[in-house]
Design a protein around this motif. Structure first.
Motif, short mmCIF file in Angstrom:
data_model
loop_
_atom_site.label_atom_id
_atom_site.label_comp_id
_atom_site.label_asym_id
_atom_site.label_seq_id
_atom_site.Cartn_x
_atom_site.Cartn_y
_atom_site.Cartn_z
N ASN A 7 71.11 62.52 -19.15
CA ASN A 7 71.69 63.40 -20.18
C ASN A 7 72.19 64.73 -19.63
O ASN A 7 73.21 65.24 -20.09
N VAL A 8 71.52 65.28 -18.63
CA VAL A 8 72.01 66.54 -18.04
C VAL A 8 73.34 66.30 -17.34
O VAL A 8 74.30 67.08 -17.51
N GLY A 13 61.00 60.44 -19.16
CA GLY A 13 61.51 61.81 -19.26
C GLY A 13 62.37 62.19 -18.08
O GLY A 13 63.42 62.81 -18.24
N LYS A 14 61.95 61.80 -16.89
CA LYS A 14 62.72 62.11 -15.68
C LYS A 14 64.04 61.33 -15.68
O LYS A 14 65.08 61.85 -15.30
N THR A 72 71.72 56.91 -12.08
CA THR A 72 70.31 57.28 -12.29
C THR A 72 69.40 56.09 -11.98
O THR A 72 68.33 56.26 -11.40
N HIS A 76 66.33 62.78 -18.49
CA HIS A 76 66.80 64.11 -18.11
C HIS A 76 67.97 63.99 -17.15
O HIS A 76 69.00 64.65 -17.32
N ALA A 77 67.84 63.12 -16.14
CA ALA A 77 68.92 62.94 -15.15
C ALA A 77 70.19 62.43 -15.83
O ALA A 77 71.29 62.94 -15.57
N HIS A 94 74.36 72.95 -25.99
CA HIS A 94 73.73 71.63 -26.05
C HIS A 94 74.72 70.55 -26.48
O HIS A 94 75.48 70.74 -27.42
N ARG A 141 65.94 66.48 -26.41
CA ARG A 141 65.86 65.82 -25.09
C ARG A 141 66.07 64.32 -25.24
O ARG A 141 66.86 63.74 -24.56
N TYR A 142 65.36 63.66 -26.11
CA TYR A 142 65.56 62.27 -26.54
C TYR A 142 64.40 61.91 -27.45
O TYR A 142 63.38 62.59 -27.49
N ASN A 156 69.06 58.83 -28.98
CA ASN A 156 69.43 60.23 -29.14
C ASN A 156 70.81 60.29 -29.76
O ASN A 156 71.56 59.31 -29.73
#
Length: 192
Positions: free
Chosen positions: A80-81, A73-74, A43, A77-78, A96, A101-102, A18
């Motif tokens: 990058n958020v 994805g999970k 993570t 998400h953890a 953003h 998302r990636y 990403n």
């Protein structure tokens, strides 16, 4: 445009990458890079996975990531958020941080995985950021070739495909123009 359906199963391996929104900088300084890697480690504790190789560049990153029981994805998400919250707070920004998302490609062969590892580790050198790969501290290269302890990385999985001493042969492979299959053929012909 709808997202492509994600292929996932326990043990699936991915090239995950990403970059910053609008190709902007993701890591302005070492503190940012450390925060990102700390977020990856946190993570990994929560959602175990194997990080076989990685590289943080200025405006993007690459992972060779193998899942265990949680889809990528999970995991992403953890990571990058949490990093985006840190980044926006530190630089007094909103919106953003990442372009999307990636992105990912499934790794479907040992040869692809090893050639990907080579690509990931050569990134800073090819970008002209360093003269020698060992001078770049923001990748897993040093864990592979210098045996530097790195709790994020599972280097022994890929090194197991090389004869002893694997770090020497891996380094030769990285410094060659060969694909993994070509490198192994050259090694075998030298041993005979």
């Amino acid at each position: 445009m709808p997202r492509k359906p994600q292929i996932w199963f326990p043990g699936a391996k991915y090239h995950i990458y990403n970059r910053g929104n609008r190709k902007s900088t993701l890591f302005y300084d070492d503190e940012d890079r450390m925060k990102y890697l700390t977020t990856v480690a946190e993570t990994k504790e929560k959602y175990p996975f194997y990080l076989n190789s990685y590289c943080l560049m200025t405006n993007h990153f690459h992972f060779n990531l193998e899942t265990v029981q949680v889809p990528p994805g999970k995991i992403m998400h953890a990571i990058n958020v949490n990093y985006a919250k840190y980044f926006n707070k530190k630089y007094d920004l909103t919106g953003h941080v990442f372009e999307n998302r990636y992105n990912y490609e499934i790794i479907d062969s040992i040869e692809y995985e090893l050639d990907l590892s080579k690509y990931i580790h050569l990134n800073p050198l090819k970008a002209g950021m360093v003269q020698r790969m060992e001078d770049y501290p923001w990748s897993s290269y040093r864990a592979y070739v210098l045996k530097e302890p790195n709790p994020l990385v599972t280097a022994d999985r890929l090194l197991s495909y090389f004869p002893d001493p694997p770090e020497v042969y891996y380094s030769q492979y990285l410094n060659s123009e060969y694909t993994f299959s070509q490198a192994m053929s050259a090694i075998k012909s030298k041993q005979n």
